[in-house]
Design a protein around this motif. Structure first.
Motif, mmCIF file in Angstrom:
data_model
loop_
_atom_site.group_PDB
_atom_site.id
_atom_site.type_symbol
_atom_site.label_atom_id
_atom_site.label_comp_id
_atom_site.label_asym_id
_atom_site.label_seq_id
_atom_site.Cartn_x
_atom_site.Cartn_y
_atom_site.Cartn_z
ATOM 1 N N LEU A 150 43.458 16.922 35.245
ATOM 2 C CA LEU A 150 43.606 15.917 33.918
ATOM 3 C C LEU A 150 44.570 15.979 33.561
ATOM 4 O O LEU A 150 44.861 14.615 33.230
ATOM 5 C CB LEU A 150 41.871 16.037 33.296
ATOM 6 N N THR A 151 44.893 16.891 33.386
ATOM 7 C CA THR A 151 46.364 16.960 32.415
ATOM 8 C C THR A 151 47.545 16.911 33.203
ATOM 9 O O THR A 151 47.173 17.999 34.365
ATOM 10 C CB THR A 151 46.739 17.429 30.890
ATOM 11 N N ASP A 152 48.900 16.965 32.261
ATOM 12 C CA ASP A 152 49.565 17.678 33.130
ATOM 13 C C ASP A 152 49.978 18.845 32.522
ATOM 14 O O ASP A 152 50.712 19.904 33.201
ATOM 15 C CB ASP A 152 51.322 16.395 33.067
ATOM 16 N N SER A 153 49.991 19.349 31.647
ATOM 17 C CA SER A 153 50.465 20.543 30.319
ATOM 18 C C SER A 153 49.656 21.034 29.478
ATOM 19 O O SER A 153 50.074 21.866 29.088
ATOM 20 C CB SER A 153 52.880 20.284 29.757
ATOM 21 N N ALA A 154 48.758 19.845 29.851
ATOM 22 C CA ALA A 154 48.178 20.560 28.680
ATOM 23 C C ALA A 154 48.315 20.618 27.010
ATOM 24 O O ALA A 154 47.476 20.677 26.448
ATOM 25 C CB ALA A 154 47.139 22.360 28.704
ATOM 26 N N SER A 155 48.782 19.607 26.881
ATOM 27 C CA SER A 155 49.137 19.584 24.912
ATOM 28 C C SER A 155 48.484 18.646 24.859
ATOM 29 O O SER A 155 47.310 18.314 24.958
ATOM 30 C CB SER A 155 50.407 18.586 25.944
ATOM 31 N N GLU A 156 48.177 18.550 23.603
ATOM 32 C CA GLU A 156 47.285 18.467 22.705
ATOM 33 C C GLU A 156 46.955 16.708 22.565
ATOM 34 O O GLU A 156 46.563 16.087 22.776
ATOM 35 C CB GLU A 156 47.661 18.776 20.752
ATOM 36 N N LEU A 157 49.075 16.174 22.686
ATOM 37 C CA LEU A 157 48.927 14.779 22.904
ATOM 38 C C LEU A 157 48.070 14.140 24.057
ATOM 39 O O LEU A 157 47.924 13.857 24.397
ATOM 40 C CB LEU A 157 50.859 14.626 22.550
ATOM 41 N N GLN A 158 48.206 15.196 25.413
ATOM 42 C CA GLN A 158 47.515 14.681 26.476
ATOM 43 C C GLN A 158 46.336 14.536 26.464
ATOM 44 O O GLN A 158 44.892 13.528 26.779
ATOM 45 C CB GLN A 158 47.866 14.656 27.750
ATOM 46 N N TYR A 159 44.990 15.705 25.665
ATOM 47 C CA TYR A 159 44.014 15.623 25.659
ATOM 48 C C TYR A 159 43.842 14.518 24.687
ATOM 49 O O TYR A 159 42.264 14.125 24.897
ATOM 50 C CB TYR A 159 44.037 17.401 24.638
ATOM 51 N N GLN A 160 44.367 14.549 23.493
ATOM 52 C CA GLN A 160 43.674 12.923 22.494
ATOM 53 C C GLN A 160 44.169 11.994 23.100
ATOM 54 O O GLN A 160 43.023 10.810 22.881
ATOM 55 C CB GLN A 160 44.493 13.630 20.905
ATOM 56 N N GLY A 161 45.261 11.815 23.544
ATOM 57 C CA GLY A 161 45.075 10.560 24.245
ATOM 58 C C GLY A 161 43.844 10.135 25.235
ATOM 59 O O GLY A 161 44.006 9.415 25.810
ATOM 60 N N ARG A 163 40.750 11.529 25.253
ATOM 61 C CA ARG A 163 39.469 11.742 24.431
ATOM 62 C C ARG A 163 39.507 10.628 24.090
ATOM 63 O O ARG A 163 38.412 9.454 24.131
ATOM 64 C CB ARG A 163 38.699 12.153 23.200
ATOM 65 N N ASP A 164 40.374 9.841 23.325
ATOM 66 C CA ASP A 164 40.998 8.855 22.871
ATOM 67 C C ASP A 164 41.007 7.243 23.171
ATOM 68 O O ASP A 164 40.082 6.237 22.422
ATOM 69 C CB ASP A 164 42.048 8.262 21.717
ATOM 70 N N PHE A 165 42.090 7.161 24.531
ATOM 71 C CA PHE A 165 42.136 5.804 25.145
ATOM 72 C C PHE A 165 41.358 6.145 26.317
ATOM 73 O O PHE A 165 41.145 4.968 26.227
ATOM 74 C CB PHE A 165 43.260 5.943 25.602
ATOM 75 N N LEU A 166 41.589 6.814 27.017
ATOM 76 C CA LEU A 166 41.234 6.708 28.449
ATOM 77 C C LEU A 166 39.639 7.077 29.132
ATOM 78 O O LEU A 166 39.011 6.314 29.816
ATOM 79 C CB LEU A 166 41.804 7.725 29.084
ATOM 80 N N LEU A 167 39.072 8.553 28.698
ATOM 81 C CA LEU A 167 38.053 8.182 29.055
ATOM 82 C C LEU A 167 37.039 7.408 28.556
ATOM 83 O O LEU A 167 35.536 7.604 29.097
ATOM 84 C CB LEU A 167 37.451 9.892 28.285
ATOM 85 N N PRO A 168 36.764 6.572 26.945
ATOM 86 C CA PRO A 168 35.604 5.918 26.353
ATOM 87 C C PRO A 168 35.886 4.968 27.488
ATOM 88 O O PRO A 168 34.632 4.028 27.729
ATOM 89 C CB PRO A 168 36.622 5.599 25.660
ATOM 90 N N ALA A 169 37.134 4.395 28.036
ATOM 91 C CA ALA A 169 36.940 3.526 29.189
ATOM 92 C C ALA A 169 35.533 3.938 30.213
ATOM 93 O O ALA A 169 35.220 1.894 31.028
ATOM 94 C CB ALA A 169 38.292 3.392 29.918
ATOM 95 N N PHE A 170 34.900 4.632 30.788
ATOM 96 C CA PHE A 170 33.659 4.672 31.501
ATOM 97 C C PHE A 170 32.708 4.066 31.341
ATOM 98 O O PHE A 170 31.923 4.002 31.571
ATOM 99 C CB PHE A 170 33.522 6.188 31.579
ATOM 100 N N GLY A 171 32.652 4.232 29.659
ATOM 101 C CA GLY A 171 31.647 2.863 28.721
ATOM 102 C C GLY A 171 30.262 3.833 28.551
ATOM 103 O O GLY A 171 30.508 4.766 28.261
#
Length: 472
Positions: A150-161, A163-171
């Motif tokens: 799901l992430t490219d480097s497992a960075s905190e920025l990627q994981y937070q993004g 959680r906060d911006f992409l996965l909520p789109a599943f509704g």
């Protein structure tokens, strides 16, 4: 002259088909002629002002041969055929949306070999994932399942993004995820599996099992920290065996990030034989699904697990930029893959593949696979997967354009990149049987007077006499 380029049959399910093509530099209409009788095709229309064309035709009959050609601004592709899958057995129970290798980067990519040479669109990973979620939700899924990376480097920025911006789109649609090797990275200052568990999985362990409509979904962790190859391990194999025993014969599907049906060029699961020895004792296992390789592929292991399908999912972030839907019925399942409806980005990825001597065309064919790698059904112990054979001629680009123009007056044709640098393939037809391809080959000789080839799409290991037929 308007040119039909990169025309592709993406999906051929039991009741629908999806076609895509490009008209480079020309925003024109999207038209498909399709039917069971090649002499009497039904006209279907889509977007009227686009360079990137996608058409889905529904209401088709199962186990039927259909003929079709595409058209834009009067330019017409070749007359082609395909077969639909058999009708599913039993009533529909649930549908899974399957998403592979998103590699969400948020401007923090690892700049790996896929990004440098193979068209990985790290800078568009978020946009592709967002559109993928919108697309898959429109297919009435009950659960989304992401197959890792799901992430490219497992960075905190990627994981937070995520959680906060992409996965909520599943509704309201629930989702679960396998961990991928990129999600376990620490070497790029990543969070590793702790980030995956905290921001994505919402569970205590990377492995998991779930139940849906009396079916069991088993998610395996095949990743070794900071390594790109995979391993399941003895302890986890025992865990898989226990889950299957506890299931007491319930139909089961297994999901894992790494390939586990033989050795793999991109370092798959090293202990795949032990994995297959474990699951072969459980006929209730209906399919094994994984990603990692970024391409469409269906395989079996006849001597180990019979006709059990091993389904390799494509990546959202790299050509063909696809996802899949598995519809599970009482006695069968049907699997179909779809391009994300951002064909502009899919084509960008195709064009960004860098190889010497035109090898990008071969890589793109490898990535896209054949129709039997993108649409299958499985019932009991029988795997249904259709074939398609391409009739084409390859020559220097200027000569190819002349053949293409001539073909517009005699049945239509499309073009695509060739493996050799400076050359172009003119596709004169695609057929669901070798016999139809041979018959068309003889007809095209008299029409165009050129050497033609018959190629089985999605296969690069056929005997030469089946790959190519030359006419002097």
């Amino acid at each position: 002259m308007v040119v039909i380029k990169n025309e592709e049959l993406c999906t051929a399910g039991s009741d629908h088909a999806v076609l895509t093509w490009v008209t480079p530099g020309e925003k024109v209409d999207t038209t498909v002629y399709l039917g069971e009788n090649p002499e009497s095709l039904v006209k279907y229309t889509g977007l009227q002002d686009t360079e990137y064309h996608l058409m889905e035709v529904r209401g088709l009959k199962p186990s039927a041969r259909y003929w079709y050609n595409v058209e834009s601004a009067g330019a017409r592709g070749s007359l082609n055929s395909f077969k639909t899958l058999p009708a599913p057995e039993g009533r529909l129970l649930f549908s899974l949306g399957l998403i592979g290798d998103a590699h969400i980067a948020f401007e923090d990519s690892v700049n790996d070999v896929n990004e440098k040479y193979f068209g990985k669109l790290s800078g568009y990973s978020g946009a592709l994932f967002e559109q993928c979620v919108r697309d898959v939700k429109q297919r009435n899924i009950n659960l989304a399942l992401m197959i890792g990376d799901l992430t490219d480097s497992a960075s905190e920025l990627q994981y937070q993004g995520l959680r906060d911006f992409l996965l909520p789109a599943f509704g309201e649609i629930p989702y679960v995820a396998c961990i991928g090797n990129h999600d376990k990275y620490l070497k790029y200052a990543g969070l590793g599996e702790q980030g995956f568990l905290k921001y994505v999985a919402n569970r205590a362990e990377t492995r998991a099992s779930f139940s849906i409509m009396d079916h069991q979904l088993i998610l395996i962790d095949s990743c070794v920290q900071d390594k790109d190859w995979g391993r399941i391990g003895e302890e986890q194999l025992r865990w898989v065996e226990e889950r299957l025993k506890e299931g007491m014969g319930r139909p089961s599907f297994i999901f894992i990030h790494h390939p586990c049906n033989g050795f793999d060029v991109w370092l798959g699961t090293k202990d795949f034989r032990k994995f297959q020895q474990t699951i072969r004792r459980f006929p209730e296992v209906r399919g094994v699904f994984y990603g990692h390789m970024h391409h469409h592929k269906i395989s079996t292991s006849p001597f180990m697990t019979g006709s059990l399908p091993y389904v390799e999912l494509p990546a959202t972030v790299q050509f063909p930029c696809s996802y899949a839907v598995m519809r599970v019925y009482e006695k069968s399942f049907e699997y179909n893959a779809y391009k994300i409806s951002r064909l502009d980005l899919s084509e960008m990825s195709r064009e960004r593949t860098i190889f010497k001597h035109g090898g990008s065309a071969i890589f793109n064919l490898y990535s896209f696979g054949g129709i039997g790698d993108r649409s299958i059904s499985f019932s009991g112990s029988r795997l249904h997967r259709h074939k398609q054979y391409e009739l084409s001629v390859t020559m220097e680009h200027p000569k190819a354009m002349k053949i293409l123009a001539h073909a517009q007056t005699s049945g239509g044709a499309s073009c695509a990149p060739a493996a050799a640098s400076g050359q172009t393939r003119v596709i004169l037809g695609r057929y669901d049987s070798l016999g139809l391809a041979f018959s068309a080959h003889l007809q095209k000789i008299s029409l165009h007077g050129v050497k033609t080839s018959i190629i089985r799409e999605g296969s690069f290991s056929l005997p030469e006499e089946f790959k190519k037929v030359n006419s002097e």
